[in-house]
Design a protein around this motif. Structure first.
Motif, PDB file in Angstrom:
ATOM      1  N   LYS A 307       0.830  -1.210   0.000  1.00 51.07           N
ATOM      2  CA  LYS A 307       0.000   0.000   0.000  1.00 51.07           C
ATOM      3  C   LYS A 307       0.860   1.254   0.000  1.00 51.07           C
ATOM      4  CE  LYS A 307      -3.467   0.004   2.864  1.00 51.07           C
ATOM      5  NZ  LYS A 307      -4.248  -0.220   4.099  1.00 51.07           N
ATOM      6  N   ALA A 308       1.973   1.198   0.718  1.00 54.84           N
ATOM      7  CA  ALA A 308       2.840   2.374   0.786  1.00 54.84           C
ATOM      8  C   ALA A 308       3.531   2.643  -0.554  1.00 54.84           C
ATOM      9  CB  ALA A 308       3.886   2.179   1.885  1.00 54.84           C
ATOM     10  N   ARG A 309       3.761   1.590  -1.321  1.00 60.83           N
ATOM     11  CA  ARG A 309       4.479   1.749  -2.577  1.00 60.83           C
ATOM     12  C   ARG A 309       3.550   1.895  -3.785  1.00 60.83           C
ATOM     13  NH1 ARG A 309      10.003  -1.819  -2.727  1.00 60.83           N
ATOM     14  NH2 ARG A 309      10.567  -1.680  -0.511  1.00 60.83           N
ATOM     15  N   MET A 310       2.259   1.707  -3.592  1.00 56.54           N
ATOM     16  CA  MET A 310       1.342   1.808  -4.733  1.00 56.54           C
ATOM     17  C   MET A 310       1.395   3.206  -5.324  1.00 56.54           C
ATOM     18  SD  MET A 310      -0.449  -0.862  -5.748  1.00 56.54           S
ATOM     19  CE  MET A 310      -1.999  -0.286  -6.408  1.00 56.54           C
ATOM     20  N   PRO A 311       1.662   3.330  -6.614  1.00 54.70           N
ATOM     21  CA  PRO A 311       1.749   4.667  -7.224  1.00 54.70           C
ATOM     22  C   PRO A 311       0.363   5.280  -7.415  1.00 54.70           C
ATOM     23  CG  PRO A 311       2.020   2.977  -8.890  1.00 54.70           C
ATOM     24  CD  PRO A 311       1.943   2.253  -7.577  1.00 54.70           C
ATOM     25  N   GLU A 312       0.322   6.596  -7.416  1.00 54.27           N
ATOM     26  CA  GLU A 312      -0.927   7.292  -7.723  1.00 54.27           C
ATOM     27  C   GLU A 312      -1.145   7.279  -9.234  1.00 54.27           C
ATOM     28  OE1 GLU A 312      -0.988  11.191  -6.123  1.00 54.27           O
ATOM     29  OE2 GLU A 312      -1.432  10.531  -4.079  1.00 54.27           O
ATOM     30  N   ASP A 670       0.422  -3.140 -11.101  1.00 48.47           N
ATOM     31  CA  ASP A 670       1.217  -2.364 -10.140  1.00 48.47           C
ATOM     32  C   ASP A 670       1.638  -3.226  -8.957  1.00 48.47           C
ATOM     33  OD1 ASP A 670       1.198  -0.027 -11.579  1.00 48.47           O
ATOM     34  OD2 ASP A 670      -0.598   0.775 -10.615  1.00 48.47           O
ATOM     35  N   ILE A 671       0.709  -4.057  -8.453  1.00 47.89           N
ATOM     36  CA  ILE A 671       1.039  -4.931  -7.329  1.00 47.89           C
ATOM     37  C   ILE A 671       2.120  -5.923  -7.737  1.00 47.89           C
ATOM     38  CG2 ILE A 671       0.128  -6.738  -5.816  1.00 47.89           C
ATOM     39  CD1 ILE A 671      -2.531  -5.276  -5.818  1.00 47.89           C
ATOM     40  N   ALA A 672       1.980  -6.468  -8.964  1.00 49.04           N
ATOM     41  CA  ALA A 672       2.983  -7.424  -9.434  1.00 49.04           C
ATOM     42  C   ALA A 672       4.371  -6.781  -9.502  1.00 49.04           C
ATOM     43  CB  ALA A 672       2.576  -7.966 -10.798  1.00 49.04           C
ATOM     44  N   LEU A 678      10.128  -6.188  -4.250  1.00 48.89           N
ATOM     45  CA  LEU A 678      10.344  -6.702  -2.895  1.00 48.89           C
ATOM     46  C   LEU A 678      11.165  -7.982  -2.922  1.00 48.89           C
ATOM     47  CD1 LEU A 678       6.797  -6.089  -1.349  1.00 48.89           C
ATOM     48  CD2 LEU A 678       8.890  -4.800  -0.896  1.00 48.89           C
ATOM     49  N   LEU A 679      10.902  -8.835  -3.898  1.00 46.14           N
ATOM     50  CA  LEU A 679      11.683 -10.068  -4.011  1.00 46.14           C
ATOM     51  C   LEU A 679      13.145  -9.757  -4.324  1.00 46.14           C
ATOM     52  CD1 LEU A 679       9.165 -12.313  -6.004  1.00 46.14           C
ATOM     53  CD2 LEU A 679       9.818 -12.550  -3.599  1.00 46.14           C
ATOM     54  N   GLU A 680      13.369  -8.745  -5.169  1.00 46.74           N
ATOM     55  CA  GLU A 680      14.743  -8.348  -5.474  1.00 46.74           C
ATOM     56  C   GLU A 680      15.442  -7.781  -4.253  1.00 46.74           C
ATOM     57  OE1 GLU A 680      14.479  -5.641  -8.699  1.00 46.74           O
ATOM     58  OE2 GLU A 680      14.173  -7.200 -10.238  1.00 46.74           O
ATOM     59  N   GLU A 681      14.671  -7.173  -3.341  1.00 45.14           N
ATOM     60  CA  GLU A 681      15.235  -6.595  -2.125  1.00 45.14           C
ATOM     61  C   GLU A 681      15.429  -7.631  -1.027  1.00 45.14           C
ATOM     62  OE1 GLU A 681      12.690  -3.401  -0.996  1.00 45.14           O
ATOM     63  OE2 GLU A 681      12.899  -2.349  -2.918  1.00 45.14           O
ATOM     64  N   GLY A 682      15.038  -8.884  -1.302  1.00 49.97           N
ATOM     65  CA  GLY A 682      15.272  -9.945  -0.333  1.00 49.97           C
ATOM     66  C   GLY A 682      14.067 -10.331   0.494  1.00 49.97           C
ATOM     67  N   TRP A 683      12.909  -9.772   0.199  1.00 50.97           N
ATOM     68  CA  TRP A 683      11.705 -10.174   0.926  1.00 50.97           C
ATOM     69  C   TRP A 683      11.397 -11.632   0.604  1.00 50.97           C
ATOM     70  CZ3 TRP A 683       7.574  -7.336   3.546  1.00 50.97           C
ATOM     71  CH2 TRP A 683       7.938  -6.035   3.890  1.00 50.97           C
ATOM     72  N   LYS A 684      10.926 -12.353   1.618  1.00 47.69           N
ATOM     73  CA  LYS A 684      10.483 -13.728   1.425  1.00 47.69           C
ATOM     74  C   LYS A 684       8.951 -13.749   1.480  1.00 47.69           C
ATOM     75  CE  LYS A 684      11.077 -18.465   3.071  1.00 47.69           C
ATOM     76  NZ  LYS A 684      11.693 -19.357   4.092  1.00 47.69           N
TER      77      LYS A 684
END
Length: 729
Positions: A307-312, A670-672, A678-684
């Motif tokens: 939600k924080a990263r969703m663009p307007e 956008d979510i995809a 996030l996956l590139e940043e290491g999120w699991k």
């Protein structure tokens, strides 16, 4: 009392007689008084008399005056006729005898109904002509103004009114007047019965579309027989290679096995079913409320990050980008090749979709959008967009959404939920009705929402229409690649004919279940008994499926199903007739029995499977979320549909569904993209136990306070605001 002092009553007869006697005595005693000599009195009367004669004459006068006073009192309260009507109303109210009150409601339309009955050509769809014969008798006596008409036709035979209920016959037949009908009640009975026969399809209107004899629209058996093998395999009633041997007997056995197995499983699983309680005396089942386990902390963190990263995004930008990516705008164009072409069709179609999808008027929109005029927008919407083309564009977006990997996190497209939502319209048009539920005029936008959150199909129907008849129709008209096999609906989907038709067409109908007290469970046989769930089925030997009827009507069931599948008859038209409860229609009886089997099976599944109940609730919540979102997008004109043409109203719903699907598709992209980052940043990121509640699926959320059971199984709408007249998502 009124009957005793009425014009033909005994009191009035006595009054007439007393008046005559009084007149005779007074003529004889005219001119006499208390001082008159006895001789003169005797001479007048020709015998011995007494002064008491004068007292008697006075008494008769007083008596006559008293009776007259009572009559005048009744007249002061509106007269005998009005008093009788009031007594009739009171008696009808206390005796549940509403039939005698109906004429007072329809009497003012008497001339219109007779005029309509004269202009239309009615025909019976069975061998039963009793209602039409009674109508002809009423028409022969249309000019009568008396209270009674003869009960015999032109040939001297008594008119048969055995089609009517006992109350109607009681209202129509006056025991004191043998061979006569009470005219006003007879007419009310005939028109009521005619309306019911038209609704059930037992009477048809020659040349009509809505009220035609639908049985004549079905395919011939020889045509059905050629298509039956392929059809049975497509809808899953039998396997490839088994079609030659599949006839009435295997069909019956298949249904028997389905019901027997479902009941046995429910009975065996009852001791371990902690959510179900069956009252041992009444047999009424009740379900314990399910408490959600709540959202996992990791899922909550992921949702907040997304939600924080969703663009307007501007809504116009969403329409333009999805049109460019998916090419759904290519579906539109002028009806005729001779019409002038648009200079910038892409731009005009995008703007028109935005304007019509948000329910803005073309001239209002032109005030805020530079470079276009209201005339251009109105012309483009009317001449370049049609219902068929809008359906094709919606299907393009559905297909594109289904091809996204992320859409598989929400569902595989095999499940759909159908539900309607009220839309405001002006009252003065052919489709709008005042909704009993909402208390205001309008229509119903009826959506079929996929488990991937997009609308597969949308209808716009009147408020008074039984919504369940459109459950199947939307599935059959869905032209996208997403072809669901499981259908969820609200409580209106519990109808037996709808269950039957859904089964015959290969759909697994599972509506949300309410009102347990009014539902009946049917046994496979009279001797079948159960250890734990026997009270659900009532007394042993009752509520048993008529398997012989199902077997005998196999060919007709297949004729109806194949005809619907081939499109020669609308499923909504069929179900409007089959829901009626006609006692003359063998098709209804057979559909009712098949529907009883399937509904009992589904009820047992619903009671026995807590996970299934949660899926049904989640699916209906999904439609609620879509309805709320689509109405929010249609913000123009305060949500009121301004068009009075039913075709334009239907197009308005299609535009809105197209625009809503475009926003959902764009948000999914956008979510995809955010999930990829996030996956590139290491999120699991791991899917939950039910993929329908996995974190990436939080695209829409039901309104607060509704359907708490599945709040975490529906995604959330992106935050929205309005900047400079442009909606920003």
């Amino acid at each position: 009392m009124l009957k005793n002092i009425d014009a033909d009553g005994p009191a009035q007869e006595a009054l007439t007689k007393a008046a005559a006697m009084t007149a005779e005595v007074r003529r004889a005693l005219d001119g006499l008084d208390d001082e008159s000599p006895v001789g003169e009195v005797a001479q007048r009367l020709g015998g011995k008399v007494s002064p008491a004669v004068l007292a008697m004459a006075k008494a008769l006068v007083v008596q006559a005056g008293g009776l007259g006073a009572v009559t005048k009192t009744v007249e002061g309260f509106g007269g005998f006729v009005q008093q009788y009507e009031q007594i009739e109303k009171v008696s009808a109210h206390h005796g549940n005898f509403w039939e005698v009150l109906l004429y007072g409601q329809i009497g003012r339309d008497r001339a219109v109904m007779f005029d309509l009955a004269e202009k239309l050509e009615f025909t019976e769809t069975s061998e039963d002509r009793r209602v039409l014969d009674a109508l002809a008798h009423a028409q022969r006596h249309q000019s009568a103004r008396g209270e009674y008409i003869t009960a015999f036709d032109e040939e001297g035979k008594e008119v048969d009114i055995s089609f009517a209920t006992q109350n109607w016959r009681k209202a129509v037949v006056d025991k004191t007047r043998t061979g006569q009908f009470v005219r006003k009640h007879f007419e009310a009975m005939v028109f009521t019965a005619l309306a019911e026969e038209l609704r059930t399809g037992d009477v048809a209107v020659v040349g009509s579309e809505e009220y035609a004899d639908w049985s004549r629209q079905l395919l011939d058996w020889e045509v059905v027989k050629e298509k039956l093998g392929t059809y049975l395999v497509e809808v899953g009633l039998c396997e490839e290679g088994e079609t030659a041997a599949f006839d009435a007997v295997p069909f019956r056995r298949q249904l028997e096995d389905k019901l027997t197995a479902a009941a046995a499983a429910a009975d065996a699983g009852y001791p371990d079913n902690e959510g179900l309680v069956i009252d041992p005396e009444t047999g009424i089942p009740s379900l314990k409320p399910h408490r959600s386990e709540g959202q996992r902390p990791s899922a909550r963190r992921l949702e907040q990050e997304i939600k924080a990263r969703m663009p307007e995004r501007s809504l116009m930008g969403i329409v333009a980008r999805t049109a460019y990516w998916v090419d759904w705008w290519q579906r539109f164009g002028p009806v005729s090749g001779n019409e002038p072409k648009l200079g910038d069709p892409f731009g005009r179609y995008v703007i028109t979709t935005f304007v019509k999808g948000t329910n803005m008027g073309p001239y209002e929109a032109a005030r805020h959008i530079p470079g276009v005029s209201g005339h251009e927008l109105a012309y483009t919407a009317n001449r370049h967009f049609s219902i068929v083309l809008l359906n094709e564009a919606i299907a393009d977006l559905v297909n594109a959404h289904a091809r996204l990997d992320i859409s598989q996190a929400w569902g595989d497209g095999t499940t759909v939920a159908a539900d309607g939502t009220h839309m405001d319209t002006y009252l003065d048009n052919l489709l709008a009705e005042t909704s009993v539920r909402y208390g205001k005029p309008g229509g119903i936008a009826y959506h079929h929402i996929s488990d991937t959150y997009v609308a597969l199909f949308t209808h716009f129907i009147p408020c008074g229409v039984w919504e369940a008849v459109y459950i199947i129709e939307g599935l059959l008209k869905n032209s996208s690649e997403v072809q669901p096999t499981t259908v969820h609906a609200d409580t209106q989907g519990q109808s037996q004919p709808v269950f039957a038709l859904a089964h015959l067409l290969g759909f697994d109908l599972m509506p949300r279940i309410r009102n347990w007290k009014g539902l009946t469970f049917y046994r496979p046989s009279k001797t079948t008994e159960y250890v734990h769930i026997g009270t659900l089925f009532g007394e042993v030997g009752k509520n048993v499926i008529d398997w012989d009827l199902i077997e005998s009507q196999f060919r007709h069931l297949m004729k109806v199903a194949v005809s619907v599948r081939e499109g020669v008859i609308s499923s909504s038209t069929l179900l409007k007739r089959l829901r009626s409860g006609s006692k003359k229609n063998a098709t209804y009886a057979s559909f009712r029995e098949v529907g009883r089997v399937i509904r009992t099976v589904q009820l047992l599944r619903y009671l026995s499977n807590p996970a299934l109940r949660r899926r049904v609730t989640a699916a209906t919540n999904r439609t609620e979320a879509f309805n709320g979102f689509s109405q929010w997008i249609g913000f123009g004109n305060r949500g009121v549909i301004a068009d009075n043409d039913p075709v334009e109203q239907e197009k308005a719903m299609k535009f809105n569904a197209l625009l809503t699907n475009a926003v959902i598709f764009h948000n999914a992209l956008d979510i995809a993209e955010i999930v990829r980052q996030l996956l590139e940043e290491g999120w699991k990121i791991e899917p939950g136990p039910d993929r329908r509640s996995s974190p990436p699926s939080r695209l829409t959320r039901p309104r607060a306070g509704r359907h708490h059971e599945a709040m975490d199984e529906a995604p959330e709408l992106p935050r929205t605001r309005q900047v400079g007249g442009v909606v920003v998502v």
